[in-house]
Design a protein around this motif. Structure first.
Motif, mmCIF file in Angstrom:
data_model
loop_
_atom_site.group_PDB
_atom_site.id
_atom_site.type_symbol
_atom_site.label_atom_id
_atom_site.label_comp_id
_atom_site.label_asym_id
_atom_site.label_seq_id
_atom_site.Cartn_x
_atom_site.Cartn_y
_atom_site.Cartn_z
ATOM 1 N N THR A 81 14.387 34.964 -1.760
ATOM 2 C CA THR A 81 14.182 33.829 -0.871
ATOM 3 C C THR A 81 13.800 32.603 -1.693
ATOM 4 O O THR A 81 12.935 32.663 -2.558
ATOM 5 C CB THR A 81 13.045 34.132 0.135
ATOM 6 N N ALA A 82 14.452 31.494 -1.381
ATOM 7 C CA ALA A 82 14.128 30.252 -2.078
ATOM 8 C C ALA A 82 12.763 29.771 -1.598
ATOM 9 O O ALA A 82 12.403 29.919 -0.427
ATOM 10 C CB ALA A 82 15.191 29.202 -1.794
ATOM 11 N N THR A 84 10.543 27.385 -0.157
ATOM 12 C CA THR A 84 10.572 26.158 0.625
ATOM 13 C C THR A 84 9.180 25.938 1.192
ATOM 14 O O THR A 84 8.291 26.782 1.061
ATOM 15 C CB THR A 84 11.593 26.262 1.761
#
Length: 90
Positions: A81-82, A84
């Motif tokens: 997961t990036a 953010t």
């Protein structure tokens, strides 16, 4: 005859090898001196110091503090997961 008189040996300086030999004895014997000290203190603790009381000391009647419910751990983001702002807030 004259009585035998005891005289001190004449003062003399020792050869440097003897001084170096005695200088090496001190650091070489230090671990053994420390070991003997620890063993002596251990014996002294066992034989000289007063022993603890035979009966256990009374504990207070208060109940130990326990949390009402275990804390819920937040779910960790997956590795792929990036990062953010929404993921970082979790």
């Amino acid at each position: 005859m004259r009585a035998h008189s005891i005289r001190c040996p004449p003062c003399r300086t020792y050869p440097p090898q003897a001084v170096r030999m005695y200088a090496l004895i001190v650091p070489a014997s230090t671990p053994f001196v420390l070991l003997a000290t620890v063993m002596g203190l251990s014996w002294w603790e066992d034989h000289v110091l007063p022993s603890p009381p035979a009966e256990p000391v009374e504990t207070p009647a208060e109940a130990p503090l326990a949390p009402a419910a275990p804390a819920q751990l937040a779910e960790l983001p997956r590795v792929d997961t990036a990062l953010t702002r929404e993921v970082a807030r979790r």
